[in-house]
Write a protein that holds these residues in place. Sequence first.
Motif: not given
Length: 282
Positions: A78-84, A210-216, A231-235
């Motif tokens: 959900v966080n990734s969907l909101i941000v992206a 780009h937003a969905w895959n952004d990690f750093l 991305t951060v969570g799964l990492g």
Amino acid sequence: MSLGATMQGQSRWFDRVILLVLIGFAVLWLVPVIWIVVMSLKPNDVLIRSTAGFLPIPFTLENYANLLRVSTVPNWLVNSLIVATAMTLLTLVVSSLAGYAFARLDFPGKRIVFVLVLAGLMVPEQAVFIPLHTMFSDWGMHNTHVALTMPRVAVPIGVFLMTQFFKAVPRELEEAAELDNASRLTVFWKIMLPLSLPALTTLGLFTFLHAWNDFLWPLVSATETNMYTVTVGLGSIQGNFAQSEGLGSIMASAVFASVPVVLIYLIFQQYIVRGVAMGSTR
């Protein structure tokens, strides 16, 4: 056989060779993707012995079930969907307005400002991490969706692409609307934006990707588990999965994180092709 027929036959042969080469490259590109999907559908005890094979035999969905058992994974999604989504919409608004201003409006310092925008393309995003981190820290905005979204909204490449697109639109369309007493905002909203739909869709898709895959940046800004993006969570859980669950769970997490992007591309691919075709012919 005439010269024209000979040249036509050579052209068809050349087209077939090019097509075969492209198919070969496409297959090579798909092999790792297929391999990842297949491994995500195999039991981990089988993968311990061997990772070879492109058929999910024996078949299991246990890797995906283990992934969804982590209670925070849906929250990360959900966080990734909101941000992206927010980043994509805001980028389209800023880029389209700025691009139209640079393409059609005259204002003092226009060329200097545009050069500064283009200069932003040469600045690595990692170079501004410390100022960004300090600024959002002083504002107390880390671990919020705003902090995850705003640093990526004003992208120079988006402004440049929309400027070039609007410059290619014939001015006669705007002049005809202005003769009907249409305001500048009306011309932009009812004429220029509909014409730029392919370009906006292409820019929007790349921004979302780009937003969905952004990690750093999410790794720097989000320090609380409930604010992690996918991305951060799964990492953060990959190490535990590799030790306790195995390689299949890691591959399942990779597939899980990429599915939304693939679906969006399949839905909007006609607009992407149209946007690239329009850009190559102008």
